[in-house]
Design an enzyme around this catalytic site. Structure first.
Site, short mmCIF file in Angstrom:
data_model
loop_
_atom_site.label_atom_id
_atom_site.label_comp_id
_atom_site.label_asym_id
_atom_site.label_seq_id
_atom_site.Cartn_x
_atom_site.Cartn_y
_atom_site.Cartn_z
N GLU A 34 35.24 -3.83 50.20
CA GLU A 34 33.83 -4.20 50.02
C GLU A 34 33.65 -4.74 48.61
O GLU A 34 34.24 -4.19 47.68
CB GLU A 34 32.95 -2.96 50.23
CG GLU A 34 31.47 -3.24 50.22
CD GLU A 34 30.65 -1.98 50.48
OE1 GLU A 34 29.43 -2.04 50.25
OE2 GLU A 34 31.22 -0.95 50.88
N CYS A 39 45.61 -13.55 63.57
CA CYS A 39 45.90 -14.96 63.33
C CYS A 39 44.85 -15.90 63.92
O CYS A 39 44.96 -17.12 63.74
CB CYS A 39 47.28 -15.32 63.89
SG CYS A 39 48.62 -14.39 63.10
#
Length: 346
Positions: free
Chosen positions: A97, A123
Site C-alpha cells: 500500500e 500474466c
C-alpha cells in the site's frame, strides 16, 4: 466483449540493460548440476531462452512503468488532460500500500480527476486492464486510459538459485518445479487506449473473451511481491500447466473467432504471451494459427509476466509494421488458469 469506439493509440516499452544468459544462470547452479548429474545447457535447450534482462538493484516497478507509460503517451500524441484512467497491471508492486498506479500517476502528472488503481492477474494483468479501460471508453466515462506494467524478475530468479543451492535435501523434482522461475525476465510496458473520435491512427480494438479454468489454480503459485528487497519464490508444475493452458487457449481462441466473426486465415499477425519454445509450439497447434505469423521475443527477453505480451506487441509493430486493414490477434494466458484473447484491426 465487443468494442465499437476504442482504438489503440500508443504503445511503449522499456527494457533493462543488464543481460543474463541461460549459461550464466547454469554457471551459478553448477554445484547443484554436478550433484544431481544434470547436463549443462538444458535450460536454453528446453526453454529456447538464450537470455533475459534484469533491472539494477533498487529499481522500483513504478519507475520503469512510468518510462514505458511516457513513451506510450508520446507515441500517441494525446494530451494528458484527456487521460481519465491509469491502471498499473504488473505482478510486481512497489508496496503493499499504496497502489503502484498512484506513484506512476504522480510521476506522469496525469489529471487529478482520474481513476487510479492496480489490477493484478498474473500474466494477464495488462489485457485485463485494457478491457476495463475499453469498457469505460465505450460507456463515455473517459476519453482515454493508460495501462502500464513494470515487472522485476531479478529477485525471483536470484532467490530461486540461492534457495536451491542452500538446500541439502534438493532433488531433481525440486529443480523441475523451479524450472519456470529460471525463465523469468524483466521489462516494462505501456498501452494507451482512446475513444475512436480522438484517434488519428484508427487502430481499433475489436473485442474478445476471457475464459477461466480455475480448478488448475494450484499449478503455479508464488509467494511475496517481487520488489527489489523481497525474496519471492514460485513453484510450478510446468508440464501440466503447459498442457492445460494450451488446451484452454484452443477453446478461448475458438470463442474469440466467433465473437469477432474471424477465420484463422483472416489473421495477419499474432502476438502472444511469451513462455518458452515448447509452450509456443503446442499453443499454435491448439489454436490452429500459422506459427509463421507469430512475433517472438522469448529468445532474448524470457517470460516477463504481464509485460510480456504488450512488450512483444510493441516491439513487433516497431520492427515489422502492420499495414492498414491487417488483423492482429492478442493471445493472453496466465496462471489461475485464465485466458483472455482479443482482436485488433489496424
Amino acid at each position: 466483449m465487443r468494442f465499437k469506439n476504442v482504438c489503440i493509440e500508443g504503445l511503449g516499452y522499456h527494457l533493462p540493460e543488464n543481460r543474463i544468459t541461460s549459461t550464466d544462470l547454469e554457471k551459478r547452479l553448477s554445484p547443484l548440476y554436478k550433484k544431481l548429474k544434470l547436463p549443462q545447457g538444458r535450460l536454453e535447450l528446453m526453454s529456447g531462452i538464450q537470455e533475459r534482462r534484469f533491472w539494477d538493484k533498487g529499481v522500483f516497478p513504478s519507475e520503469v512503468a512510468t518510462i514505458a507509460g511516457k513513451k506510450a503517451i508520446d507515441h500517441s500524441g494525446i494530451d494528458i488532460k484527456d487521460i481519465g484512467c491509469l491502471i498499473s497491471a504488473s505482478v510486481c508492486r512497489d508496496f503493499l500500500e499504496p497502489s503502484t498506479a498512484s506513484l506512476v500517476h504522480n510521476n506522469l502528472g496525469l489529471p487529478k480527476e482520474s481513476f487510479v488503481f492496480d489490477v493484478s492477474n498474473a500474466c494477464l494483468g495488462v489485457l485485463n486492464g485494457m478491457c476495463i479501460i475499453a469498457n469505460m471508453i465505450e460507456r463515455d466515462q473517459i476519453k482515454a486510459g493508460l495501462v502500464v506494467s513494470g515487472e522485476n524478475g531479478g529477485p525471483l530468479v536470484n532467490n530461486t538459485i540461492e534457495t536451491l543451492l542452500a538446500r541439502t535435501d534438493v532433488t531433481r523434482n525440486n529443480v523441475k518445479s523451479s524450472f519456470a522461475s529460471l525463465t523469468i525476465g524483466s521489462a516494462a510496458a505501456g498501452i494507451l487506449l482512446v475513444k475512436s473520435s480522438l484517434s488519428k491512427n484508427k487502430h481499433q480494438l475489436m473485442g474478445g473473451i476471457s475464459i477461466a479454468e480455475t480448478s488448475f489454480n494450484h499449478l503455479c503459485r508464488g509467494n511475496g511481491d517481487a520488489g527489489f528487497d523481497q525474496a519471492p519464490l514460485m513453484e510450478t508444475d510446468s508440464e501440466k500447466l503447459m498442457l492445460e493452458g494450451c488446451r484452454l487457449a484452443g477453446r478461448t481462441w475458438g470463442r474469440t473467432r466467433e465473437i469477432l466473426g474471424w477465420n484463422n486465415e483472416d489473421v495477419s499477425r499474432v502476438f502472444c504471451h511469451q513462455v518458452g519454445k515448447g509452450h509456443r509450439k503446442l499453443m499454435y497447434e491448439n489454436v490452429g494459427l500459422d506459427i509463421e505469423k507469430d512475433f517472438s521475443t522469448l529468445e532474448f527477453l524470457g517470460n516477463t509476466g504481464s509485460a510480456s505480451l504488450p512488450v512483444t506487441f510493441a516491439i513487433g509493430v516497431e520492427k515489422c509494421p502492420l499495414k492498414k486493414g491487417d488483423k492482429a490477434a492478442l493471445l493472453g494466458i496466465g496462471s489461475g488458469l485464465n485466458c483472455l484473447m482479443m482482436g485488433v484491426e489496424w
